[in-house]
Design a protein around this motif. Structure first.
Motif, PDB file in Angstrom:
ATOM      1  N   ARG A 184       9.509   9.650 -18.218  1.00 39.46           N
ATOM      2  CA  ARG A 184       8.791  10.778 -18.883  1.00 39.46           C
ATOM      3  C   ARG A 184       7.488  10.948 -18.677  1.00 39.46           C
ATOM      4  NH1 ARG A 184       9.868   8.846 -25.052  1.00 39.46           N
ATOM      5  NH2 ARG A 184       8.357  10.604 -25.552  1.00 39.46           N
ATOM      6  N   ILE A 185       6.868  12.385 -19.115  1.00 38.37           N
ATOM      7  CA  ILE A 185       5.469  12.494 -18.789  1.00 38.37           C
ATOM      8  C   ILE A 185       4.547  11.393 -19.699  1.00 38.37           C
ATOM      9  CG2 ILE A 185       3.653  14.035 -18.904  1.00 38.37           C
ATOM     10  CD1 ILE A 185       5.333  14.971 -16.764  1.00 38.37           C
ATOM     11  N   ILE A 186       4.010  10.769 -18.987  1.00 40.26           N
ATOM     12  CA  ILE A 186       2.850   9.437 -19.638  1.00 40.26           C
ATOM     13  C   ILE A 186       1.324  10.108 -19.448  1.00 40.26           C
ATOM     14  CG2 ILE A 186       4.564   7.955 -20.090  1.00 40.26           C
ATOM     15  CD1 ILE A 186       2.176   7.519 -17.079  1.00 40.26           C
ATOM     16  N   TYR A 366       1.251  12.256 -15.818  1.00 43.67           N
ATOM     17  CA  TYR A 366       2.239  11.875 -15.068  1.00 43.67           C
ATOM     18  C   TYR A 366       3.498  11.560 -15.035  1.00 43.67           C
ATOM     19  CZ  TYR A 366       2.914   9.280 -10.675  1.00 43.67           C
ATOM     20  OH  TYR A 366       3.173   8.615  -9.249  1.00 43.67           O
ATOM     21  N   LEU A 367       4.552  12.218 -14.450  1.00 45.52           N
ATOM     22  CA  LEU A 367       5.897  11.691 -14.534  1.00 45.52           C
ATOM     23  C   LEU A 367       6.375  10.285 -14.146  1.00 45.52           C
ATOM     24  CD1 LEU A 367       8.873  12.889 -15.633  1.00 45.52           C
ATOM     25  CD2 LEU A 367       8.954  13.748 -13.323  1.00 45.52           C
ATOM     26  N   SER A 368       6.823   9.759 -15.023  1.00 44.44           N
ATOM     27  CA  SER A 368       7.023   8.129 -14.498  1.00 44.44           C
ATOM     28  C   SER A 368       8.011   7.709 -15.392  1.00 44.44           C
ATOM     29  CB  SER A 368       5.508   7.285 -14.578  1.00 44.44           C
ATOM     30  OG  SER A 368       5.784   5.877 -14.082  1.00 44.44           O
ATOM     31  N   GLU A 369       8.661   6.634 -14.738  1.00 43.77           N
ATOM     32  CA  GLU A 369       9.428   5.737 -15.291  1.00 43.77           C
ATOM     33  C   GLU A 369       9.128   4.561 -16.312  1.00 43.77           C
ATOM     34  OE1 GLU A 369      14.315   4.977 -15.028  1.00 43.77           O
ATOM     35  OE2 GLU A 369      13.105   4.683 -13.381  1.00 43.77           O
ATOM     36  N   GLN A 370       8.703   4.403 -17.434  1.00 38.36           N
ATOM     37  CA  GLN A 370       8.162   3.517 -18.175  1.00 38.36           C
ATOM     38  C   GLN A 370       8.970   3.004 -19.324  1.00 38.36           C
ATOM     39  OE1 GLN A 370       5.082   2.485 -17.466  1.00 38.36           O
ATOM     40  NE2 GLN A 370       4.565   4.198 -15.864  1.00 38.36           N
ATOM     41  N   TRP A 371       8.637   1.936 -19.899  1.00 37.03           N
ATOM     42  CA  TRP A 371       8.989   1.440 -21.109  1.00 37.03           C
ATOM     43  C   TRP A 371       8.426   1.622 -22.505  1.00 37.03           C
ATOM     44  CZ3 TRP A 371      13.419  -2.043 -20.827  1.00 37.03           C
ATOM     45  CH2 TRP A 371      13.857  -2.366 -19.626  1.00 37.03           C
ATOM     46  N   PHE A 372       9.262   2.063 -23.419  1.00 38.20           N
ATOM     47  CA  PHE A 372       8.945   2.868 -24.670  1.00 38.20           C
ATOM     48  C   PHE A 372       9.644   1.944 -25.748  1.00 38.20           C
ATOM     49  CE2 PHE A 372       8.809   6.127 -21.401  1.00 38.20           C
ATOM     50  CZ  PHE A 372       7.588   6.707 -21.606  1.00 38.20           C
ATOM     51  N   ILE A 414       4.684   1.149 -23.456  1.00 41.04           N
ATOM     52  CA  ILE A 414       4.260  -0.271 -23.717  1.00 41.04           C
ATOM     53  C   ILE A 414       4.100  -0.940 -22.287  1.00 41.04           C
ATOM     54  CG2 ILE A 414       5.013  -0.791 -25.920  1.00 41.04           C
ATOM     55  CD1 ILE A 414       7.491  -2.170 -24.645  1.00 41.04           C
ATOM     56  N   SER A 415       4.530  -0.295 -21.049  1.00 38.16           N
ATOM     57  CA  SER A 415       4.556  -0.804 -19.811  1.00 38.16           C
ATOM     58  C   SER A 415       3.149  -0.329 -19.222  1.00 38.16           C
ATOM     59  CB  SER A 415       5.889  -0.410 -19.003  1.00 38.16           C
ATOM     60  OG  SER A 415       6.039   1.035 -18.924  1.00 38.16           O
ATOM     61  N   ARG A 416       2.430  -1.446 -18.306  1.00 38.29           N
ATOM     62  CA  ARG A 416       1.161  -1.230 -17.742  1.00 38.29           C
ATOM     63  C   ARG A 416       1.382  -1.553 -16.089  1.00 38.29           C
ATOM     64  NH1 ARG A 416       1.330   1.238 -21.510  1.00 38.29           N
ATOM     65  NH2 ARG A 416      -0.382   1.515 -23.192  1.00 38.29           N
ATOM     66  N   GLN A 417       0.883  -0.818 -15.244  1.00 39.32           N
ATOM     67  CA  GLN A 417       1.266  -1.135 -14.104  1.00 39.32           C
ATOM     68  C   GLN A 417      -0.126  -2.018 -13.569  1.00 39.32           C
ATOM     69  OE1 GLN A 417       1.691   2.188 -15.290  1.00 39.32           O
ATOM     70  NE2 GLN A 417       3.817   1.281 -15.214  1.00 39.32           N
ATOM     71  N   ASP A 457       5.787  -4.629 -13.755  1.00 36.31           N
ATOM     72  CA  ASP A 457       4.947  -4.175 -14.725  1.00 36.31           C
ATOM     73  C   ASP A 457       4.754  -5.414 -15.805  1.00 36.31           C
ATOM     74  OD1 ASP A 457       4.772  -1.819 -13.566  1.00 36.31           O
ATOM     75  OD2 ASP A 457       5.868  -0.490 -14.781  1.00 36.31           O
ATOM     76  N   VAL A 458       3.460  -5.109 -16.590  1.00 34.60           N
ATOM     77  CA  VAL A 458       3.231  -6.048 -17.931  1.00 34.60           C
ATOM     78  C   VAL A 458       3.115  -4.921 -19.020  1.00 34.60           C
ATOM     79  CG1 VAL A 458       1.794  -7.594 -16.330  1.00 34.60           C
ATOM     80  CG2 VAL A 458       0.600  -5.674 -17.419  1.00 34.60           C
ATOM     81  N   LEU A 459       3.157  -6.072 -20.088  1.00 35.78           N
ATOM     82  CA  LEU A 459       3.388  -5.265 -21.148  1.00 35.78           C
ATOM     83  C   LEU A 459       1.710  -4.764 -21.648  1.00 35.78           C
ATOM     84  CD1 LEU A 459       5.747  -7.361 -23.054  1.00 35.78           C
ATOM     85  CD2 LEU A 459       5.864  -4.920 -22.653  1.00 35.78           C
TER      86      LEU A 459
END
Length: 902
Positions: A184-186, A366-372, A414-417, A457-459
């Motif tokens: 999603r866009i984040i 930014y279009l990215s794969e993340q945890w939600f 909730i994901s952070r790079q 990634d971390v939370l």
């Protein structure tokens, strides 16, 4: 307690540094004064009271915001402890993912090393080392502030127990279908190089250029369709131009192709209800990779997704801008569009733009794969408990903000790079399938292979913080339970800033309800925003944020604590200037000096500490009778306690300090201690004297206890001189006084004596009688009851008003006497021989002349129809009020002149 202190009285001068050093939190900690045990609740039946400390960042240092927030918490917990509750204040610090990693990376860069040079394991070693060396600063500073946590329970969000809870809660939410991974866009921070949640983005007003660009039609290059954009750099990633289907201007263009300037790519013109007909030209460029709304449009129309801005905020296109900063590329593209003939015009445009809260740079969609986390299922119950009053907000108007946010809640990224934080417990097998588990071994068991790679990634830091009411009490995940949780959960009061109502308060409510089935706290007290004397928010960049430790050095901790609560009404901003702490310092000095005075009187009538202790321990003011002043102060003291406890129940914290301040400075010091000197004058029996002194000490001790939650250091110091307490005792563990039954209270008429004294002082000042001269004063009582009060009160009136009072039965006004009426009682101050009548008459005549001229000026202005008819009504009304006040002053002056002319 130092040996220099006498056993029966204080040192002559109050030294806040010495006193505070003696009673630092370390001393209270050694006594176990702040410890709370679940056995007292579960086995002894004691009422629990718990407060949750908002964990300050491990990178932080003490600010005035911390001072206000933690002083409020300390007041709540000390009060609860002294009112008989098993009071537990749960402390801790937050690992502050982005902030801490940034600090350590900056340190490494100075050494010529990056985290990537070190690798993840070694880099985290450096972070832990930094945390061990520097991360405890905020805790040490909080202890200097005197806060009364149970420091045995200090928790760090990266401690093993807290980390276990974080991992187990993630796994549980994933398996319940409430955590998912999606593209999603984040919000992306190009500086911190990580995703941000919506709540970590600060909207700021910004002036940009609104650029109007012409796109040629592919079939007929002589025709154009124009769009307006504030982000011309993303034109290179356009996938379509959209118009509203109801917009007749573009109906014939829907379905045709347009040419993207510079890129030369052909894109379709589509119709979509999302387009605002009124904005810009009514046609909108669709750039799916760089706008969340455009991404949704692309999904509906099956459009390609092209990205031209990278993770570092630099261009990644193939049209000659690659590697340029996005804002530099913006300027270059506008210039190129003009050169190509595609620039129609440019306008100044003010709009709100999202900034990274941490890095203070414009975030990049930014279009990215993340945890939600899927929030709506969690938000429904969290909204209900506030609406139903299970959780109460103070002040209550914040409920509206809470409802608004919960009603429009979005899923939480909730994901952070980052590397510093709780690593996401997800592993990927060689086919890319994800396996979520609490450990690598469990993931391997689920996957049937040990060829797994953990998510990098971390939370989000807030993912550990939303579990804070649970983890601080030893919760380690769904299903876990213990005695602390049974005794102290839910907690009672949360003190926090309204700026994190979404970040933290709402999420803790959701987590508490989901994982524990109950709210995490009962009351939320939202603190005030501290501003400087110009009304600006405190900030390092403005240089208007005082260092609390320097303020403490200058004025004292008690003075700072008292002042910041005194000036912070519930729900209102605080205007703070360092000089305001003079209020608290002066009050501390007043408490010290008044205590010394009382103890000096005690030395006259008691042979020593043991003699006084033997008398005092059997002394019960409620069962004694006192003289006029003693009965009054006992009544006033109990009235103060009534207001004090009522204010606690209503969360009016600044009313608490004002109530005690007004009573102690005004009633106790200005009136009672001065009256005590009269009570102890010749003619007073030794028994009455000992009783009067014991009353003065008793009221002093009760007031010290009431003040202790606000000013812990000075109150504990003086309390040790009330009775010979050992250094192993503390006022913090004593009982808070309560008011006796209001029906038994009676001031015996001392209130009338006060009014008579005040009026005599006022008349003397009005006629210029020097304060030291003792004027003759005649008093005529309105009835027998008043006469009785006056007879008992004559010694107090004589001493406190510096006069020679007498009672008269007739109402004939003496010549040259200033007269007044107090509650129907007549009062005359004889002026003969005290002032020069000629000089005073001359002064009054001159003042009458000046005021008469002012009255005439106002009357003329108000009689002018031009002013009365044309000026704003509020201006006219203000002038009328001035005239009325001037006429009243004139009458008073003329009356005074008549007294001197009679």
């Amino acid at each position: 307690m130092s040996e220099e202190l006498t056993p029966f009285n204080l040192e002559k001068t109050y030294n806040h540094s010495e006193v505070e050093e003696r009673w630092r939190s370390a001393h209270w900690e050694a006594l176990g004064s702040f410890h709370a045990e679940h056995s007292q609740v579960l086995e002894e039946g004691r009422a629990p009271y718990s407060v949750l400390m908002p964990p300050p960042n491990v990178t932080g240092s003490l600010t005035l915001g911390h001072v206000l927030n933690h002083t409020l918490q300390d007041i709540f917990i000390r009060y609860a402890r002294m009112t008989g509750k098993e009071a537990l204040w749960l402390p801790g610090t937050d690992h502050a993912g982005i902030a801490t990693q940034t600090v350590v990376e900056r340190k490494l860069r100075k050494e010529g090393v990056s985290r990537h040079d070190l690798g993840r394991k070694d880099f985290l070693g450096h972070v832990w080392q930094w945390r061990d060396e520097y991360g405890g600063l905020i805790v040490r500073q909080l202890k200097r502030l005197g806060i009364s946590c149970d420091w045995r329970r200090n928790l760090f969000t990266m401690d093993e127990r807290a980390s276990e809870a974080v991992i187990n809660s993630f796994v549980a939410l994933y398996r319940d279908g409430l955590i998912y991974r999606g593209k999603r866009i984040i919000n992306w921070c190009p500086v911190s190089q990580t995703a941000l949640s919506d709540e970590e983005v600060i909207m700021k007003s910004r002036r940009d250029q609104l650029v109007y660009v012409r796109y040629a039609l592919a079939k007929d290059p002589s025709r154009f369709i124009s769009i307006a954009t504030v982000r011309p750099e993303t034109i290179l990633a356009d996938a379509a131009i959209a118009v509203n289907p109801a917009d007749e201007r573009f109906r014939d263009l829907v379905g045709q192709m347009a040419v993207v300037p510079i890129a030369g790519r052909h894109i379709p013109i589509i119709a979509d209800d999302y387009v605002d007909i009124e904005f810009g030209t009514g046609a909108l460029k669709i750039t799916p990779a760089h706008d969340p709304n455009d991404y949704a449009v692309a999904g509906r129309h099956n459009l390609p997704v092209i990205s031209v801005v990278g993770r570092d905020g630099r261009m990644t296109d193939e049209y000659g801008y690659g590697g340029m900063d996005r804002f530099d590329a913006r300027k270059k593209i506008v210039a190129d569009l003009e050169e190509l003939g595609n620039l129609e015009r440019v306008e100044e445009y003010e709009h709100n733009v999202g900034y990274s809260e941490r890095a203070d740079v414009v975030v990049e969609p930014y279009l990215s794969e993340q945890w939600f986390v899927s929030m709506k299922p969690l938000a429904e119950k969290a909204l209900d408990v506030v609406n139903d009053g299970e959780i109460r907000f103070h002040p209550p108007h914040w409920i509206n903000t809470y409802r608004h946010w919960m009603g429009g809640i979005r899923d939480w990224c909730i994901s952070r790079q980052l590397w510093w934080g709780h690593r996401i417990p997800a592993w990927y097998d060689p086919e890319g399938q994800v396996w979520v588990a609490a450990s690598y071994e469990e993931a391997c068991h689920l996957a049937g292979t040990d060829k797994l790679v953990q998510d990098e990634d971390v939370l989000d830091t807030w993912f550990s913080s939303w579990l804070w009411p649970l983890t601080t009490l030893g919760w380690t995940g769904p299903g876990s339970d213990n005695d602390d949780l049974r005794a102290f959960y839910p907690t009672n009061t949360l003190v926090t800033g309204p700026d994190i109502i979404f970040f933290w308060v709402a999420r803790m409510i959701m987590a508490g309800l989901y994982f524990k089935g109950d709210v995490p706290f009962r009351d939320v007290y939202f603190t005030s925003i501290i501003r400087d004397m110009k009304g600006r928010k405190l900030s390092k960049s403005l240089g208007n944020s005082p260092d609390p430790l320097k303020v403490i050095d200058t004025y004292g901790t008690d003075a700072l604590r008292f002042t910041i609560i005194y000036i912070a009404p519930l729900g209102q901003d605080v205007l703070f200037g360092e000089e305001k702490c003079e209020l608290g310092r002066n009050f501390a000095t007043k408490i010290w000096n008044a205590s010394r005075l009382v103890f000096m009187q005690r030395e006259k009538y008691f042979e020593g500490p043991e003699d006084f202790a033997a008398y005092y321990e059997g002394f019960n003011p409620a069962a004694e009778s006192f003289d006029l002043a003693g009965g009054w102060i006992w009544s006033a003291y109990n009235g103060m306690l009534e207001h004090y406890h009522a204010a606690f129940g209503q969360f009016r914290m600044n009313d608490i300090v004002k109530t005690v301040y007004d009573f102690f400075w005004g009633d106790y010091c200005d009136w009672y201690l001065e009256s005590l000197k009269v009570s102890l004058a010749e003619g007073c029996s030794e028994a009455d004297a000992r009783k009067a002194v014991a009353l003065a000490v008793s009221v002093l001790e009760g007031t010290l206890k009431a003040l202790h939650p606000v000013m812990p250091f000075i109150t504990d110091e003086i309390w040790h001189f009330v009775l010979p307490h050992s250094s192993h005792e503390s006022i913090a563990s004593s009982d808070m006084p309560v008011a006796v039954s209001p029906a038994s209270l009676d001031d015996d008429g001392f209130g009338l004596v006060q009014k008579l004294v005040t009026e005599v002082r006022s008349l003397k000042a009005l006629f210029g009688v020097p304060p030291g001269l003792r004027a003759e004063v005649q008093l005529k009582a309105v009835d027998a009851e008043a006469l009785k009060v006056m007879e008992r009160g004559l010694p107090f009136i004589a001493a406190l008003a510096q006069c020679v009072p007498s009672l008269i039965s007739d109402g004939v006004r003496p010549p040259h006497a200033a007269g007044s009426v107090v509650e129907g009682n007549e009062l005359f101050v004889l002026l003969e021989g005290l002032i020069s009548f000629d000089k005073e008459r001359a002064r009054l005549q001159k003042e009458i002349q000046n005021v008469s001229g002012y009255v005439a000026q106002l009357e003329k202005k108000l009689s002018n129809s031009g002013f009365a008819d044309n000026a704003p009504p509020e201006v006219v009304e203000k002038e009328r009020e001035k005239l009325a006040e001037a006429r009243r002053n004139l009458l008073k002056l003329e009356g005074n002149l008549a007294v001197l002319s009679n």
